[in-house]
Design a protein around this motif. Structure first.
Motif, PDB file in Angstrom:
ATOM      1  N   PRO A  88       0.823  -1.205   0.000  1.00 22.36           N
ATOM      2  CA  PRO A  88       0.000   0.000   0.000  1.00 22.36           C
ATOM      3  C   PRO A  88       0.854   1.251   0.000  1.00 22.36           C
ATOM      4  CG  PRO A  88      -0.009  -1.026   2.151  1.00 22.36           C
ATOM      5  CD  PRO A  88       0.656  -1.996   1.205  1.00 22.36           C
ATOM      6  N   GLN A  89       0.290   2.324  -0.513  1.00 23.00           N
ATOM      7  CA  GLN A  89       0.995   3.592  -0.571  1.00 23.00           C
ATOM      8  C   GLN A  89       0.710   4.376   0.696  1.00 23.00           C
ATOM      9  OE1 GLN A  89       3.136   4.442  -3.112  1.00 23.00           O
ATOM     10  NE2 GLN A  89       2.759   2.287  -3.614  1.00 23.00           N
ATOM     11  N   ALA A  90       1.739   4.746   1.428  1.00 16.89           N
ATOM     12  CA  ALA A  90       1.587   5.483   2.673  1.00 16.89           C
ATOM     13  C   ALA A  90       2.052   6.915   2.481  1.00 16.89           C
ATOM     14  CB  ALA A  90       2.381   4.817   3.796  1.00 16.89           C
ATOM     15  N   VAL A  91       1.505   7.811   3.303  1.00 19.69           N
ATOM     16  CA  VAL A  91       1.854   9.215   3.233  1.00 19.69           C
ATOM     17  C   VAL A  91       2.731   9.569   4.414  1.00 19.69           C
ATOM     18  CG1 VAL A  91       0.959  11.564   3.206  1.00 19.69           C
ATOM     19  CG2 VAL A  91      -0.319   9.723   2.086  1.00 19.69           C
ATOM     20  N   ALA A  92       3.912  10.079   4.142  1.00 19.55           N
ATOM     21  CA  ALA A  92       4.804  10.607   5.178  1.00 19.55           C
ATOM     22  C   ALA A  92       5.009   9.620   6.314  1.00 19.55           C
ATOM     23  CB  ALA A  92       4.256  11.926   5.721  1.00 19.55           C
ATOM     24  N   ILE A  93       5.416   8.401   5.990  1.00 19.45           N
ATOM     25  CA  ILE A  93       5.685   7.403   7.011  1.00 19.45           C
ATOM     26  C   ILE A  93       6.975   7.757   7.738  1.00 19.45           C
ATOM     27  CG2 ILE A  93       6.321   4.994   7.394  1.00 19.45           C
ATOM     28  CD1 ILE A  93       4.466   4.246   5.155  1.00 19.45           C
ATOM     29  N   SER A  94       6.936   7.700   9.041  1.00 21.69           N
ATOM     30  CA  SER A  94       8.107   8.007   9.849  1.00 21.69           C
ATOM     31  C   SER A  94       8.246   6.972  10.938  1.00 21.69           C
ATOM     32  CB  SER A  94       7.981   9.402  10.484  1.00 21.69           C
ATOM     33  OG  SER A  94       9.024   9.638  11.410  1.00 21.69           O
ATOM     34  N   SER A  95       9.492   6.593  11.235  1.00 21.29           N
ATOM     35  CA  SER A  95       9.730   5.623  12.304  1.00 21.29           C
ATOM     36  C   SER A  95       9.970   6.315  13.636  1.00 21.29           C
ATOM     37  CB  SER A  95      10.949   4.743  11.945  1.00 21.29           C
ATOM     38  OG  SER A  95      12.105   5.543  11.780  1.00 21.29           O
ATOM     39  N   ALA A  96       9.934   7.648  13.656  1.00 18.48           N
ATOM     40  CA  ALA A  96      10.152   8.375  14.910  1.00 18.48           C
ATOM     41  C   ALA A  96       8.996   8.108  15.851  1.00 18.48           C
ATOM     42  CB  ALA A  96      10.276   9.873  14.635  1.00 18.48           C
ATOM     43  N   ALA A  97       9.284   7.623  17.045  1.00 19.87           N
ATOM     44  CA  ALA A  97       8.230   7.242  17.973  1.00 19.87           C
ATOM     45  C   ALA A  97       7.611   8.431  18.675  1.00 19.87           C
ATOM     46  CB  ALA A  97       8.777   6.257  19.009  1.00 19.87           C
ATOM     47  N   ALA A  98       8.395   9.453  18.972  1.00 19.11           N
ATOM     48  CA  ALA A  98       7.855  10.560  19.741  1.00 19.11           C
ATOM     49  C   ALA A  98       8.609  11.832  19.430  1.00 19.11           C
ATOM     50  CB  ALA A  98       7.949  10.258  21.241  1.00 19.11           C
ATOM     51  N   ALA A  99       7.864  12.910  19.202  1.00 20.06           N
ATOM     52  CA  ALA A  99       8.477  14.217  18.998  1.00 20.06           C
ATOM     53  C   ALA A  99       8.754  14.847  20.360  1.00 20.06           C
ATOM     54  CB  ALA A  99       7.534  15.096  18.181  1.00 20.06           C
ATOM     55  N   PRO A 100       9.659  15.820  20.413  1.00 21.20           N
ATOM     56  CA  PRO A 100       9.912  16.505  21.687  1.00 21.20           C
ATOM     57  C   PRO A 100       8.631  17.114  22.234  1.00 21.20           C
ATOM     58  CG  PRO A 100      11.573  17.083  20.049  1.00 21.20           C
ATOM     59  CD  PRO A 100      10.509  16.310  19.325  1.00 21.20           C
ATOM     60  N   ILE A 101       8.499  17.100  23.554  1.00 21.91           N
ATOM     61  CA  ILE A 101       7.318  17.658  24.202  1.00 21.91           C
ATOM     62  C   ILE A 101       7.366  19.177  24.134  1.00 21.91           C
ATOM     63  CG2 ILE A 101       6.063  17.893  26.377  1.00 21.91           C
ATOM     64  CD1 ILE A 101       5.793  15.152  25.249  1.00 21.91           C
ATOM     65  N   VAL A 156       1.862  16.892  27.860  1.00 15.69           N
ATOM     66  CA  VAL A 156       1.923  15.503  27.415  1.00 15.69           C
ATOM     67  C   VAL A 156       0.631  15.122  26.703  1.00 15.69           C
ATOM     68  CG1 VAL A 156       2.109  13.111  28.213  1.00 15.69           C
ATOM     69  CG2 VAL A 156       3.585  14.873  29.190  1.00 15.69           C
ATOM     70  N   MET A 157      -0.492  15.631  27.190  1.00 17.46           N
ATOM     71  CA  MET A 157      -1.771  15.352  26.553  1.00 17.46           C
ATOM     72  C   MET A 157      -1.793  15.851  25.115  1.00 17.46           C
ATOM     73  SD  MET A 157      -4.847  14.127  26.938  1.00 17.46           S
ATOM     74  CE  MET A 157      -5.319  14.113  28.654  1.00 17.46           C
ATOM     75  N   ILE A 158      -1.346  17.080  24.909  1.00 21.18           N
ATOM     76  CA  ILE A 158      -1.293  17.631  23.553  1.00 21.18           C
ATOM     77  C   ILE A 158      -0.348  16.809  22.683  1.00 21.18           C
ATOM     78  CG2 ILE A 158      -0.779  19.662  22.164  1.00 21.18           C
ATOM     79  CD1 ILE A 158      -3.217  19.963  23.947  1.00 21.18           C
ATOM     80  N   ASN A 184       0.644  12.935  18.314  1.00 20.56           N
ATOM     81  CA  ASN A 184       1.195  11.660  17.850  1.00 20.56           C
ATOM     82  C   ASN A 184       0.172  10.912  17.010  1.00 20.56           C
ATOM     83  OD1 ASN A 184       1.497   8.555  18.290  1.00 20.56           O
ATOM     84  ND2 ASN A 184       3.538   9.376  18.658  1.00 20.56           N
ATOM     85  N   ILE A 185      -1.071  10.882  17.462  1.00 20.12           N
ATOM     86  CA  ILE A 185      -2.116  10.194  16.713  1.00 20.12           C
ATOM     87  C   ILE A 185      -2.397  10.901  15.386  1.00 20.12           C
ATOM     88  CG2 ILE A 185      -4.540   9.505  16.744  1.00 20.12           C
ATOM     89  CD1 ILE A 185      -2.635   7.887  18.571  1.00 20.12           C
ATOM     90  N   LEU A 186      -2.459  12.233  15.421  1.00 21.77           N
ATOM     91  CA  LEU A 186      -2.732  12.977  14.198  1.00 21.77           C
ATOM     92  C   LEU A 186      -1.627  12.802  13.161  1.00 21.77           C
ATOM     93  CD1 LEU A 186      -4.192  16.314  15.629  1.00 21.77           C
ATOM     94  CD2 LEU A 186      -5.432  14.363  14.690  1.00 21.77           C
ATOM     95  N   ALA A 187      -0.425  12.467  13.617  1.00 22.20           N
ATOM     96  CA  ALA A 187       0.702  12.286  12.701  1.00 22.20           C
ATOM     97  C   ALA A 187       0.726  10.912  12.049  1.00 22.20           C
ATOM     98  CB  ALA A 187       2.021  12.518  13.447  1.00 22.20           C
ATOM     99  N   ALA A 188      -0.168  10.024  12.449  1.00 25.07           N
ATOM    100  CA  ALA A 188      -0.209   8.690  11.838  1.00 25.07           C
ATOM    101  C   ALA A 188      -0.521   8.832  10.354  1.00 25.07           C
ATOM    102  CB  ALA A 188      -1.257   7.818  12.524  1.00 25.07           C
ATOM    103  N   ALA A 236       1.945   9.525  23.904  1.00 21.77           N
ATOM    104  CA  ALA A 236       2.822  10.632  23.533  1.00 21.77           C
ATOM    105  C   ALA A 236       4.183  10.136  23.068  1.00 21.77           C
ATOM    106  CB  ALA A 236       2.981  11.590  24.713  1.00 21.77           C
ATOM    107  N   GLU A 237       4.581   8.970  23.552  1.00 18.08           N
ATOM    108  CA  GLU A 237       5.860   8.374  23.161  1.00 18.08           C
ATOM    109  C   GLU A 237       5.708   7.377  22.014  1.00 18.08           C
ATOM    110  OE1 GLU A 237       7.429   6.736  26.754  1.00 18.08           O
ATOM    111  OE2 GLU A 237       7.839   8.708  27.654  1.00 18.08           O
ATOM    112  N   GLY A 238       4.503   7.277  21.473  1.00 12.98           N
ATOM    113  CA  GLY A 238       4.271   6.368  20.355  1.00 12.98           C
ATOM    114  C   GLY A 238       4.084   4.927  20.751  1.00 12.98           C
ATOM    115  N   LYS A 239       3.786   4.685  22.013  1.00 15.60           N
ATOM    116  CA  LYS A 239       3.687   3.319  22.512  1.00 15.60           C
ATOM    117  C   LYS A 239       2.246   2.953  22.808  1.00 15.60           C
ATOM    118  CE  LYS A 239       8.187   3.844  24.802  1.00 15.60           C
ATOM    119  NZ  LYS A 239       8.866   3.900  26.117  1.00 15.60           N
ATOM    120  N   VAL A 240       1.942   1.663  22.697  1.00 16.56           N
ATOM    121  CA  VAL A 240       0.629   1.131  23.051  1.00 16.56           C
ATOM    122  C   VAL A 240       0.759   0.384  24.366  1.00 16.56           C
ATOM    123  CG1 VAL A 240      -1.208  -0.459  22.392  1.00 16.56           C
ATOM    124  CG2 VAL A 240      -0.106   0.959  20.650  1.00 16.56           C
ATOM    125  N   ILE A 241      -0.023   0.767  25.352  1.00 18.29           N
ATOM    126  CA  ILE A 241       0.071   0.149  26.666  1.00 18.29           C
ATOM    127  C   ILE A 241      -0.682  -1.180  26.667  1.00 18.29           C
ATOM    128  CG2 ILE A 241      -1.962   1.330  27.598  1.00 18.29           C
ATOM    129  CD1 ILE A 241      -0.414   1.593  30.252  1.00 18.29           C
TER     130      ILE A 241
END
Length: 279
Positions: free
Chosen positions: A52-65, A211-213, A218-222, A123-128
């Motif tokens: 599949p074609q993905a848009v702006a895929i990044s492996s970065a898990a978390a941006a700076p807070i 952290v909430m923001i 993080n979700i919006l960047a998926a 926020a860190e890109g992790k699933v609990i």
């Protein structure tokens, strides 16, 4: 996918659910769930079909807070309970606000602490996987097997089944029905307890609001992905066949597994909620 996609609404206003604590990143209703449990399946080879074609895929898990000013304290008619005794107040508030749909998804013990921990993970890109604030979607994870012809030979491949997307419908619908203004008002009310629970984690981060923001961002960047999501199963759990997808943050991979329509609805809801939080 256009940015003006509107979250799905139920025509019956009596079904409006206001999320009291699974508030802002209320993607918590599905972002904190693991759905890659093994199911019976035949062994598959590495797919050769077009990925599949993905848009702006990044492996970065978390941006700076980025630091945001937390909401101002709300003058309470009745004082807030202590953090250890807050569950009853939260459940009562949910019941008063027609939160039956949310109550069915909520794990009603240690709600605040679980929510704060889950938001920090997002926020860190992790699933609990443990100590999560909501129940899991009904198992099992669903994959489809199909065949393609490769040099005259039929080769079996697997992909995420569209039937799998339906497992997330209750969570997505709950989020889409949130009244953002009411949710933010309740967030402000309970914020002192959220901040207290966040400080218990001992993290070197500005405050829980920031952290909430970051969790929402993080979700919006998926990425938005079109086409079949091909799978391989080298051991017990499924993986995406496309290495670029497999190396994405866990939160982004879960957004893909819930399906494009669900993901669009979630993002539309969170954009509305974020706008109210930062303003």
């Amino acid at each position: 996918m256009s940015d003006d996609y509107q979250p799905r609404k139920n025509s019956s206003t009596t079904m409006i659910v206001i999320v009291v604590l699974a508030l802002i990143a209320a993607a918590a209703a599905f972002f904190f769930l693991r759905d890659d449990a093994p199911i019976a399946s035949q062994t598959v080879t590495t797919p050769v079909a077009v990925a599949p074609q993905a848009v702006a895929i990044s492996s970065a898990a978390a941006a700076p807070i980025v630091e945001y000013e937390p909401p101002q304290p709300v003058i309470e008619v009745e004082p807030l309970p202590g953090l250890n005794d807050s569950d009853a107040s939260i459940i009562a508030a949910l019941q008063q606000l027609r939160g039956e749909g949310l109550l069915q998804l909520l794990v009603p013990q240690e709600v605040l602490r679980k929510f704060v921990l889950a938001v920090n993970n997002v926020a860190e890109g992790k699933v609990i996987h443990e100590y999560r604030p909501v129940v899991s979607p009904p198992p099992p994870f669903i994959a489809d097997t199909f065949s393609v012809m490769v040099e005259g030979t039929a080769v079996d491949q697997e992909r995420v089944s569209p039937n799998n997307f339906q497992r997330y419908e209750p969570y997505v619908t709950t989020l889409a029905l949130i009244d953002s203004d009411a949710a933010v008002a309740v967030y402000r009310r309970f914020y002192p307890l959220l901040e207290e629970a966040f400080r218990e984690l001992g993290l070197k981060k500005p405050n829980f609001h920031s952290v909430m923001i970051a969790a929402i961002d993080n979700i919006l960047a998926a990425p938005d992905v079109q086409g079949d999501l091909l799978l391989v199963r080298p051991k017990v759990f499924y993986q995406f066949a496309d290495p670029a997808l497999e190396t994405m943050p866990q939160t982004h991979k879960l957004m893909l597994r819930m399906g494009p329509e669900n993901a669009r609805s979630v993002k539309a809801s969170l954009r509305q909620l974020r706008a109210r939080l930062v303003n």
